[in-house]
Design a protein around this motif. Structure first.
Motif, PDB file in Angstrom:
ATOM      1  N   ARG A   1       0.872  -1.174   0.000  1.00 41.93           N
ATOM      2  CA  ARG A   1       0.000   0.000   0.000  1.00 41.93           C
ATOM      3  C   ARG A   1       0.911   1.227   0.000  1.00 41.93           C
ATOM      4  NH1 ARG A   1      -5.285  -1.438   2.803  1.00 41.93           N
ATOM      5  NH2 ARG A   1      -5.130  -3.661   3.260  1.00 41.93           N
ATOM      6  N   GLU A   2       1.001   1.864  -1.140  1.00 41.75           N
ATOM      7  CA  GLU A   2       1.848   3.051  -1.243  1.00 41.75           C
ATOM      8  C   GLU A   2       1.220   4.050  -2.188  1.00 41.75           C
ATOM      9  OE1 GLU A   2       6.187   2.892  -1.135  1.00 41.75           O
ATOM     10  OE2 GLU A   2       6.024   0.764  -1.543  1.00 41.75           O
ATOM     11  N   ILE A   3       1.529   5.315  -1.951  1.00 44.07           N
ATOM     12  CA  ILE A   3       1.099   6.370  -2.863  1.00 44.07           C
ATOM     13  C   ILE A   3       2.222   6.573  -3.869  1.00 44.07           C
ATOM     14  CG2 ILE A   3       0.315   8.748  -3.076  1.00 44.07           C
ATOM     15  CD1 ILE A   3      -1.616   7.082  -1.522  1.00 44.07           C
ATOM     16  N   LEU A   4       2.085   5.953  -5.028  1.00 44.80           N
ATOM     17  CA  LEU A   4       3.135   5.958  -6.039  1.00 44.80           C
ATOM     18  C   LEU A   4       2.530   6.246  -7.405  1.00 44.80           C
ATOM     19  CD1 LEU A   4       5.010   2.646  -5.088  1.00 44.80           C
ATOM     20  CD2 LEU A   4       5.859   4.954  -4.708  1.00 44.80           C
ATOM     21  N   GLY A   5       3.290   6.924  -8.245  1.00 53.56           N
ATOM     22  CA  GLY A   5       2.877   7.077  -9.632  1.00 53.56           C
ATOM     23  C   GLY A   5       2.802   8.517 -10.077  1.00 53.56           C
ATOM     24  N   THR A   6       2.216   8.715 -11.243  1.00 50.76           N
ATOM     25  CA  THR A   6       2.002  10.032 -11.825  1.00 50.76           C
ATOM     26  C   THR A   6       0.513  10.316 -11.757  1.00 50.76           C
ATOM     27  OG1 THR A   6       3.902   9.749 -13.298  1.00 50.76           O
ATOM     28  CG2 THR A   6       2.296  11.425 -13.920  1.00 50.76           C
ATOM     29  N   PRO A   7       0.095  11.437 -11.136  1.00 46.73           N
ATOM     30  CA  PRO A   7      -1.312  11.649 -10.813  1.00 46.73           C
ATOM     31  C   PRO A   7      -2.325  11.329 -11.903  1.00 46.73           C
ATOM     32  CG  PRO A   7      -0.029  13.354  -9.805  1.00 46.73           C
ATOM     33  CD  PRO A   7       0.948  12.507 -10.584  1.00 46.73           C
ATOM     34  N   GLU A   8      -2.087  11.752 -13.137  1.00 46.94           N
ATOM     35  CA  GLU A   8      -3.079  11.531 -14.184  1.00 46.94           C
ATOM     36  C   GLU A   8      -3.342  10.049 -14.471  1.00 46.94           C
ATOM     37  OE1 GLU A   8      -2.175  13.970 -17.773  1.00 46.94           O
ATOM     38  OE2 GLU A   8      -0.696  14.808 -16.380  1.00 46.94           O
ATOM     39  N   TYR A   9      -2.372   9.199 -14.149  1.00 46.66           N
ATOM     40  CA  TYR A   9      -2.441   7.792 -14.541  1.00 46.66           C
ATOM     41  C   TYR A   9      -2.688   6.840 -13.372  1.00 46.66           C
ATOM     42  CZ  TYR A   9      -0.652   9.576 -18.935  1.00 46.66           C
ATOM     43  OH  TYR A   9      -0.515  10.287 -20.102  1.00 46.66           O
ATOM     44  N   VAL A  10      -2.704   7.345 -12.129  1.00 43.66           N
ATOM     45  CA  VAL A  10      -2.842   6.445 -10.991  1.00 43.66           C
ATOM     46  C   VAL A  10      -4.271   5.940 -10.864  1.00 43.66           C
ATOM     47  CG1 VAL A  10      -0.933   7.436  -9.679  1.00 43.66           C
ATOM     48  CG2 VAL A  10      -3.242   8.325  -9.338  1.00 43.66           C
ATOM     49  N   ALA A  11      -4.397   4.723 -10.355  1.00 44.74           N
ATOM     50  CA  ALA A  11      -5.698   4.093 -10.164  1.00 44.74           C
ATOM     51  C   ALA A  11      -6.348   4.565  -8.874  1.00 44.74           C
ATOM     52  CB  ALA A  11      -5.522   2.575 -10.149  1.00 44.74           C
ATOM     53  N   PRO A  12      -7.669   4.447  -8.754  1.00 43.57           N
ATOM     54  CA  PRO A  12      -8.358   4.885  -7.534  1.00 43.57           C
ATOM     55  C   PRO A  12      -7.817   4.245  -6.264  1.00 43.57           C
ATOM     56  CG  PRO A  12      -9.959   4.444  -9.271  1.00 43.57           C
ATOM     57  CD  PRO A  12      -8.626   3.994  -9.795  1.00 43.57           C
ATOM     58  N   GLU A  13      -7.405   2.964  -6.342  1.00 42.48           N
ATOM     59  CA  GLU A  13      -6.920   2.303  -5.127  1.00 42.48           C
ATOM     60  C   GLU A  13      -5.619   2.921  -4.616  1.00 42.48           C
ATOM     61  OE1 GLU A  13      -5.833  -0.548  -8.595  1.00 42.48           O
ATOM     62  OE2 GLU A  13      -7.485   0.790  -8.029  1.00 42.48           O
ATOM     63  N   ILE A  14      -4.845   3.540  -5.505  1.00 45.56           N
ATOM     64  CA  ILE A  14      -3.643   4.254  -5.065  1.00 45.56           C
ATOM     65  C   ILE A  14      -4.051   5.439  -4.192  1.00 45.56           C
ATOM     66  CG2 ILE A  14      -1.724   5.711  -5.840  1.00 45.56           C
ATOM     67  CD1 ILE A  14      -0.993   2.996  -6.540  1.00 45.56           C
ATOM     68  N   LEU A  15      -5.017   6.219  -4.670  1.00 47.65           N
ATOM     69  CA  LEU A  15      -5.452   7.403  -3.930  1.00 47.65           C
ATOM     70  C   LEU A  15      -6.101   7.031  -2.603  1.00 47.65           C
ATOM     71  CD1 LEU A  15      -7.044   9.509  -6.825  1.00 47.65           C
ATOM     72  CD2 LEU A  15      -4.695   9.528  -5.991  1.00 47.65           C
ATOM     73  N   ASN A  16      -6.752   5.886  -2.566  1.00 48.90           N
ATOM     74  CA  ASN A  16      -7.464   5.455  -1.356  1.00 48.90           C
ATOM     75  C   ASN A  16      -6.586   4.629  -0.427  1.00 48.90           C
ATOM     76  OD1 ASN A  16      -9.812   6.724  -2.260  1.00 48.90           O
ATOM     77  ND2 ASN A  16     -10.461   4.909  -3.392  1.00 48.90           N
ATOM     78  N   TYR A  17      -5.316   4.503  -0.766  1.00 48.65           N
ATOM     79  CA  TYR A  17      -4.364   3.752   0.052  1.00 48.65           C
ATOM     80  C   TYR A  17      -4.843   2.321   0.299  1.00 48.65           C
ATOM     81  CZ  TYR A  17      -0.415   3.262   3.251  1.00 48.65           C
ATOM     82  OH  TYR A  17       0.755   2.875   3.842  1.00 48.65           O
ATOM     83  N   GLU A  18      -5.331   1.706  -0.769  1.00 53.80           N
ATOM     84  CA  GLU A  18      -5.762   0.311  -0.750  1.00 53.80           C
ATOM     85  C   GLU A  18      -4.665  -0.545  -1.376  1.00 53.80           C
ATOM     86  OE1 GLU A  18     -10.492   1.504  -1.178  1.00 53.80           O
ATOM     87  OE2 GLU A  18      -9.423   0.610  -2.875  1.00 53.80           O
ATOM     88  N   PRO A  19      -4.726  -1.862  -1.207  1.00 54.59           N
ATOM     89  CA  PRO A  19      -3.638  -2.705  -1.729  1.00 54.59           C
ATOM     90  C   PRO A  19      -3.438  -2.559  -3.237  1.00 54.59           C
ATOM     91  CG  PRO A  19      -5.020  -3.951  -0.220  1.00 54.59           C
ATOM     92  CD  PRO A  19      -5.708  -2.641  -0.431  1.00 54.59           C
ATOM     93  N   ILE A  20      -2.174  -2.529  -3.623  1.00 51.82           N
ATOM     94  CA  ILE A  20      -1.781  -2.483  -5.028  1.00 51.82           C
ATOM     95  C   ILE A  20      -1.777  -3.908  -5.579  1.00 51.82           C
ATOM     96  CG2 ILE A  20       0.197  -2.022  -6.557  1.00 51.82           C
ATOM     97  CD1 ILE A  20       0.943   0.250  -4.549  1.00 51.82           C
ATOM     98  N   SER A  21      -2.201  -4.053  -6.827  1.00 52.66           N
ATOM     99  CA  SER A  21      -2.200  -5.361  -7.478  1.00 52.66           C
ATOM    100  C   SER A  21      -1.874  -5.167  -8.956  1.00 52.66           C
ATOM    101  CB  SER A  21      -3.566  -6.035  -7.337  1.00 52.66           C
ATOM    102  OG  SER A  21      -4.541  -5.336  -8.100  1.00 52.66           O
ATOM    103  N   THR A  22      -1.842  -6.260  -9.696  1.00 50.78           N
ATOM    104  CA  THR A  22      -1.600  -6.150 -11.140  1.00 50.78           C
ATOM    105  C   THR A  22      -2.700  -5.333 -11.809  1.00 50.78           C
ATOM    106  OG1 THR A  22      -2.679  -8.292 -11.461  1.00 50.78           O
ATOM    107  CG2 THR A  22      -0.276  -8.299 -11.289  1.00 50.78           C
ATOM    108  N   ALA A  23      -3.896  -5.316 -11.212  1.00 54.85           N
ATOM    109  CA  ALA A  23      -4.997  -4.527 -11.771  1.00 54.85           C
ATOM    110  C   ALA A  23      -4.694  -3.035 -11.747  1.00 54.85           C
ATOM    111  CB  ALA A  23      -6.289  -4.822 -11.004  1.00 54.85           C
ATOM    112  N   THR A  24      -3.794  -2.608 -10.860  1.00 53.94           N
ATOM    113  CA  THR A  24      -3.421  -1.192 -10.779  1.00 53.94           C
ATOM    114  C   THR A  24      -2.784  -0.739 -12.088  1.00 53.94           C
ATOM    115  OG1 THR A  24      -3.088  -1.476  -8.401  1.00 53.94           O
ATOM    116  CG2 THR A  24      -2.136   0.493  -9.405  1.00 53.94           C
TER     117      THR A  24
END
Length: 357
Positions: A185-208
């Motif tokens: 669970r990390e806040i990583l990436g470039t804002p325009e391209y990040v998935a909702p689970e990144i913003l919500n601090y939910e688990p990262i998966s291949t779906a991200t």
């Protein structure tokens, strides 16, 4: 495999050489790219005359030792050595202040320039279908190894040649993580391209990554960044609420199958998103006959901002600006307007305050 709780690998197989890099390589031409903590230059191996790209990575960033981040990047490249659509690693050198990755040189540069190109310079739908298949094959290979890239965007997809249009190479694994056994669970990436689970601090998966591919496909087809707002909090709100449109003026000449493909990825629930393997079976990428070159006419008018609040990220977390080797984000044609993406991710209180104001 030695891996910490954040999904980062701490052991590599590649020998790190400590001899002077310039004893074996000559730097030639201009820089290929520059980011906050990295610079990429073309180089020629003296013994073979072969061209490579040398990525010079600073080990200390903002006063912190980030050597292990670079080791993790090397480990990901090692695990993807057999993947034809991932840039290949040739050698590694280390100095007191830097680690140098000697990489395959993709002479065609970023796909970014064609994403924002005008009319005849831009990708046709047929081009995007071919490149999307290659991106998906490359990402499918990463996901089979439980690796998520976490920064898939036009600046991190290179071409072996630009004219004629060559094959893709996925680059910049500085934010990549292994997710097989770690609850990442990390806040990583470039804002325009990040998935909702990144913003919500939910688990990262291949779906991200699959969400990012949906955004990337939209950008490749239209030259428009679909979630980008006038302000950072509007962008995060658009992502959190999946506030996206497929307007006729922008999608003129683009097939309905292409839109269906993107809709299969831009879904809030990661469990409902198509996987890379699923995408490769999608009708848009299989037997879609005579796709029309798309026409780029006018851009989206500004959408009215929703009054409801986003699902806020965990407080005190900062978004990590990927040390992308490429500049030019502000040149993207957008529905609403660009913003600097290397600023700190706003805290929950900050988002609420800005929305109220």
């Amino acid at each position: 495999m030695m891996m910490n709780k954040s999904g980062m690998v701490s052991k590599i197989q590649t020998r790190i050489r400590t001899e002077p890099f310039k004893n074996y390589y000559d730097l030639v031409g201009r820089e290929l790219g520059r980011g906050k903590f990295a610079v990429v230059k073309k180089c020629v191996e003296k013994s073979t005359g072969k061209e490579h790209a040398a990525k010079f990575l600073r080990k200390r960033r903002k006063g912190q030792d980030c050597r292990m981040d670079i080791i993790n990047e090397i480990a990901v490249l090692e695990s993807a050595a057999a993947n034809p659509f991932v840039v290949s690693l040739h050698e590694v050198y280390e100095t007191t202040s830097e680690i140098v990755l000697v990489l395959e040189c993709a002479a065609g540069g970023e796909i970014f320039s064609q994403c924002v190109g005008e009319n005849d310079e831009a990708f046709t739908e047929e081009d995007v279908i071919r490149l999307a298949r290659q991106i998906l094959k490359g990402v499918a290979g990463l996901h089979l190894s439980n690796v998520v890239h976490l920064d898939l965007k036009p600046q991190n997809i290179l071409l072996t040649s630009s004219c004629p249009l060559g094959d893709i190479r996925i680059v910049d694994f500085g934010l990549s993580r292994h997710v097989d056994s770690a609850d990442v669970r990390e806040i990583l990436g470039t804002p325009e391209y990040v998935a909702p689970e990144i913003l919500n601090y939910e688990p990262i998966s291949t779906a991200t990554d699959m969400w990012s591919i949906g955004v990337l496909t939209y950008v490749m087809l239209t030259g428009v960044s679909p979630f980008l707002g006038d302000e950072k909090q509007e962008t995060f709100l658009n992502i959190s609420q999946v506030n996206i449109e497929y307007p006729q003026d922008i999608f003129q000449g683009i097939s309905s199958l292409a839109v269906d493909f993107m809709k299969s990825l831009l879904i809030k629930d990661p469990r409902q998103r198509a996987s890379a393997e699923d995408c490769l079976k999608h009708p848009w990428l299989n037997g879609h006959s005579s796709p029309l070159p798309h026409l780029r006419t006018s851009l989206l008018s500004e959408n009215s901002q929703s009054e409801s609040e986003p699902e806020s990220p965990s407080p005190e977390l900062l978004i990590v600006a990927a040390y992308s080797t490429c500049s030019g984000q502000s040149e993207m044609k957008v529905a609403r307007g660009p913003f600097p993406f290397d600023e700190p991710f706003p805290t929950r209180a900050k988002i609420k305050q800005e929305l109220i104001c």
